[in-house]
Design a protein around this motif. Structure first.
Motif, PDB file in Angstrom:
ATOM      1  N   LYS A  69      -6.061   1.760   2.315  1.00 47.54           N
ATOM      2  CA  LYS A  69      -4.882   2.276   1.942  1.00 47.54           C
ATOM      3  C   LYS A  69      -5.306   3.248   0.793  1.00 47.54           C
ATOM      4  O   LYS A  69      -6.127   3.269  -0.060  1.00 47.54           O
ATOM      5  N   PRO A  70      -4.402   4.273   0.655  1.00 43.17           N
ATOM      6  CA  PRO A  70      -4.705   5.341  -0.441  1.00 43.17           C
ATOM      7  C   PRO A  70      -4.399   4.538  -1.706  1.00 43.17           C
ATOM      8  O   PRO A  70      -3.225   3.688  -1.665  1.00 43.17           O
ATOM      9  N   SER A  87      -2.584   5.593  -4.274  1.00 42.52           N
ATOM     10  CA  SER A  87      -1.406   5.783  -4.656  1.00 42.52           C
ATOM     11  C   SER A  87      -0.389   4.557  -4.027  1.00 42.52           C
ATOM     12  O   SER A  87       0.528   4.238  -4.629  1.00 42.52           O
ATOM     13  N   ALA A  88      -0.842   4.460  -2.599  1.00 46.36           N
ATOM     14  CA  ALA A  88      -0.011   3.583  -2.131  1.00 46.36           C
ATOM     15  C   ALA A  88      -0.053   2.101  -2.653  1.00 46.36           C
ATOM     16  O   ALA A  88       0.981   1.377  -2.699  1.00 46.36           O
ATOM     17  N   ILE A  89      -1.273   1.623  -3.028  1.00 46.08           N
ATOM     18  CA  ILE A  89      -1.355   0.466  -3.557  1.00 46.08           C
ATOM     19  C   ILE A  89      -0.681   0.349  -5.068  1.00 46.08           C
ATOM     20  O   ILE A  89      -0.212  -0.735  -5.201  1.00 46.08           O
ATOM     21  N   ILE A  90      -0.778   1.244  -5.846  1.00 47.78           N
ATOM     22  CA  ILE A  90       0.078   1.316  -6.926  1.00 47.78           C
ATOM     23  C   ILE A  90       1.546   1.389  -6.677  1.00 47.78           C
ATOM     24  O   ILE A  90       2.086   0.481  -7.375  1.00 47.78           O
ATOM     25  N   LYS A  91       1.916   2.177  -5.678  1.00 45.47           N
ATOM     26  CA  LYS A  91       3.168   1.897  -5.625  1.00 45.47           C
ATOM     27  C   LYS A  91       3.759   0.441  -4.976  1.00 45.47           C
ATOM     28  O   LYS A  91       4.797  -0.115  -5.538  1.00 45.47           O
ATOM     29  N   GLU A  92       2.883  -0.054  -4.280  1.00 43.11           N
ATOM     30  CA  GLU A  92       3.386  -1.554  -3.743  1.00 43.11           C
ATOM     31  C   GLU A  92       3.228  -2.596  -4.899  1.00 43.11           C
ATOM     32  O   GLU A  92       4.233  -3.455  -5.082  1.00 43.11           O
ATOM     33  N   VAL A  93       2.204  -2.197  -6.073  1.00 44.95           N
ATOM     34  CA  VAL A  93       1.998  -3.136  -7.169  1.00 44.95           C
ATOM     35  C   VAL A  93       3.441  -3.087  -8.263  1.00 44.95           C
ATOM     36  O   VAL A  93       3.892  -4.059  -8.546  1.00 44.95           O
TER      37      VAL A  93
END
Length: 726
Positions: free
Chosen positions: A28-29, A31-37
């Protein structure tokens, strides 16, 4: 069933909340991981957040370094680098001294991370810091008088942040104003200045000089040797190290025509004796960085001889010819005869006879002997120094050899020329200093004319060895080889003074050299008898397995590696060690060089041995290719190696020395099931194999071992001696 390779299990912390265990999908990108967190903690505006390592570095996780995240890592959810840089950019301009001081402290720590540094520099942060430095003293003069420690900390954090930001090599050094240079120089020139401020200021000046020829001229106008000398007379070795580093940088970047002038100033200011008294003979042990700077100063000092070494003598130059006349006059106590003192032929004959006694190759015109470069005119300079300052020894050597039988005389002139050439090779005159060497010799700091004194000791050694070998002119090269060995063995012992060096040479007579050679030959002796060769082949795998176990044990103990920064100073450390089960490499950054082993628990990063694809060495390493624009030192290339793992990811090393390089490359190759091919392995194999062979052959001492197996005896005439036990 093992988890997918792209899934990493980590713990993520967020201020004022309990940490969460999460699985990160590396596909995953980021940014997508940070958004999920962020959504997990009901936080909006995920673009204002980032992930950081929760170790001592606090470096941001980016798309470039995300593959370094390992299972079990602890991460922080924190403000994005841009947001943090923007806040600090505003706070360091605060009117509140407390807020300003705290913000500058945070900036100094954060600037070590290149991700943050890029954002702060994009906000024109470097210019802001330089403006603060340029105007700082005037603006806070009252504060300095009232709250001097606070002012020192304020300036110290400002300069630290500046140094860390510049270390990333994002901004060119050529962009700084003369006002900024003057301000930094003023901190160095002040007699009483905060230690941290002085240290950073010296580091900045060194970097300016090394990275820009234009800045060299500007710094040279602001800093004089006389202003640097007092910093060497203190007791703080770090300050002394940075001071010598600045002197070395000025020396290295000075135009050739100014180096001799600078050397003369250093001699006038008694730099050598100050270093000898306050550094070399100080009760504080010399650390590696100081040893490196002393080595650089030693090399740069000897490189001043290069001009004379590469200058041919002009046989028609009367001033140069007068030096040869002076050698003749001192040796034979004669004055130049007036023109009417005899026929021209008679005088020529007398000169030719004396030049032959002086040991020149060309008896008619000895000036021709000095047209060979190297050593050029340097050899003649050494001979004249010896004749004038050690006159008794000079006269004794010349007269002693001129009265010997022709076949046993030691030619002083020829010997001096070849010896000077040899000493230049040993001391590597004319070569640039290595970036990774600490090989300075204290004895060269004990005399203003150390090279000449070194020559005087060695020419007397050469004459002594010549007599001990009962050499003839045909043995000249053999004598020079023995003398080189004597000098090299004495230098290896690192004598503290020239007298101690001379004493060591006295113990290394020709007879002693023969004994040493015989002993070494016996230790390395390789019996060529077939039974011995078969025994060697049989025990060689056992020895190789022993070496392999030793290498792996050393990897388990671990090694502290240095990071070479942009300023080419080795001031950052990281540690790497192999787990006891030989399955994982643990590594991580350190604040300082450790005293002893570093436990696995304190090393946050992990690399499974199973993921390692290859070990790369030398110029093929990525961290050597990255610095291709910089002039790479041969020794650094020889100490570089990298571990390739996963999808073209690398763990890069620069070993502290050749031995550690061999240990690690051998150990890593052993883990991969590959052959250990280092120089140390070959040396260890020879040593251990020789010892094992000698132990096994002790019972055969003084017994002649046949080259061929004994013959099989003929069959007996009868077998009456055979009994049937049944």
């Amino acid at each position: 069933m093992p988890p997918p390779a792209d899934i990493v299990k980590v713990a993520i912390q967020c201020p004022n909340t309990f940490p969460k265990l999460m699985e990160i999908d590396q596909k995953k990108p980021l940014s997508a991981i940070i958004k999920e967190v962020c959504e997990g903690w009901s936080l909006g505006n995920h673009e204002n957040f980032a992930l950081q390592n929760a170790d001592s570095t606090n470096f941001y996780i980016t798309e470039k370094n995300r593959n370094d995240i390992k299972n079990g890592s602890i991460l922080h959810l924190t403000k994005s680098p841009y947001l943090t840089a923007t806040e600090l950019h505003e706070k360091i301009q605060s009117s509140s001294m407390d807020a300003k001081l705290e913000s500058l402290k945070d900036l100094a720590n954060a600037s070590r991370d290149i991700t943050f540094a890029q954002e702060f520099i994009n906000l024109d942060g470097i210019s802001l810091l330089t403006q603060m430095v340029e105007s700082g003293t005037e603006r806070y003069q009252k504060l300095q008088k009232i709250m001097k420690p606070c002012f020192g900390d304020l300036l110290s954090f400002t300069l630290t942040a500046f140094v860390e930001l510049m270390d990333h090599d994002i901004v060119s050094w050529d962009t700084f104003s003369v006002a900024f240079i003057k301000k930094i120089a003023s901190y160095v020139n002040k007699s009483a200045m905060d230690t941290a401020v002085l240290q950073r200021s010296l580091a900045i000046l060194e970097s300016m000089v090394l990275n820009s020829q234009d800045l060299y001229h500007k710094v040279a106008q602001e800093i004089t040797i006389g202003q640097l000398i007092p910093h060497l007379q203190g007791t703080d070795q770090d300050i002394q190290t940075y001071t010598i580093a600045v002197i070395n940088a000025l020396f290295l970047k000075a135009p050739e025509e100014k180096r001799q002038e600078m050397a003369h100033i250093l001699a006038q200011k008694q730099l050598r004796s100050i270093i000898l008294s306050n550094v070399i003979r100080s009760p504080t042990p010399i650390n590696d960085e100081m040893a490196h700077q002393l080595y650089v100063l030693q090399v740069l000092t000897f490189n001043l001889l290069e001009d004379r070494m590469m200058t041919k003598m002009d046989p028609q130059d009367q001033a140069q010819r007068d030096i040869i006349f002076e050698l003749r006059r001192i040796a034979f106590d004669v004055e130049c005869e007036p023109n009417n003192g005899g026929s021209i032929e008679k005088r020529k004959s007398m000169y030719t006879r004396d030049y032959k006694k002086l040991g020149f190759i060309n008896h008619v015109n000895p000036a021709v002997d000095f047209t060979q470069i190297p050593p050029g005119m340097l050899a003649l300079d050494n001979m004249l120094y010896f004749a004038r300052h050690h006159q008794d020894a000079y006269i004794r050597i010349v007269l002693e050899n001129s009265s010997r039988e022709d076949k046993h005389e030691c030619p002083f002139g020829r010997s001096s020329i070849e010896l000077t050439k040899m000493l230049c090779e040993i001391l590597k005159v004319g070569e640039l200093p290595s970036e990774n060497c600490h090989d300075f010799h204290p004895m060269f700091f004990t005399h203003d004319r150390s090279f000449e004194e070194f020559f005087c000791i060695c020419i007397q050694l050469l004459n002594k060895t010549w007599k001990e070998m009962r050499a003839t002119s045909e043995d000249f090269n053999k004598v020079m080889q023995v003398v080189r060995e004597q000098i090299m063995r004495a230098l290896t012992l690192k004598p503290n003074s020239l007298d101690q060096f001379k004493s060591r040479l006295q113990n290394l007579s020709y007879a002693e050299i023969l004994k040493i050679r015989q002993s070494e030959r016996m230790n390395q002796e390789d019996f060529q008898f077939r039974p011995i060769l078969e025994l060697r082949e049989k025990i060689q795998p056992e020895i190789m397995e022993l070496i392999k176990q030793q290498r792996l044990n050393r990897l388990c103990e671990g090694t502290c590696f240095r990071k070479i920064s942009i300023r080419k100073r080795q001031d950052k450390f990281w540690y790497c060690r192999l787990s006891p089960n030989h399955k994982v490499l643990h590594y991580g950054d350190l604040e300082e060089s450790p005293q002893g082993e570093v436990p696995h628990d304190s090393l946050q990063e992990k690399l499974p041995v199973a993921d390692i694809k290859a070990v790369i060495t030398g110029k093929d390493c990525p961290h050597m290719k990255e610095k291709a624009a910089q002039k790479q030192n041969k020794e650094v290339l020889e100490l570089a190696f990298s571990v390739l793992y996963e999808s073209d990811e690398y763990l890069n090393f620069i070993a502290p020395d050749k031995h550690e390089y061999c240990v690690w490359t051998d150990g890593l190759n052993a883990l991969l099931g590959k052959e250990m091919t280092s120089e140390c392995t070959k040396s260890d194999m020879d040593t251990l194999l020789s010892m094992e062979m000698k132990l096994r052959l002790l019972d055969l001492e003084n017994i002649q071992i046949p080259e061929a197996p004994p013959p099989i005896p003929k069959e007996p005439s009868n077998y009456d001696f055979v009994y049937d036990c049944n």
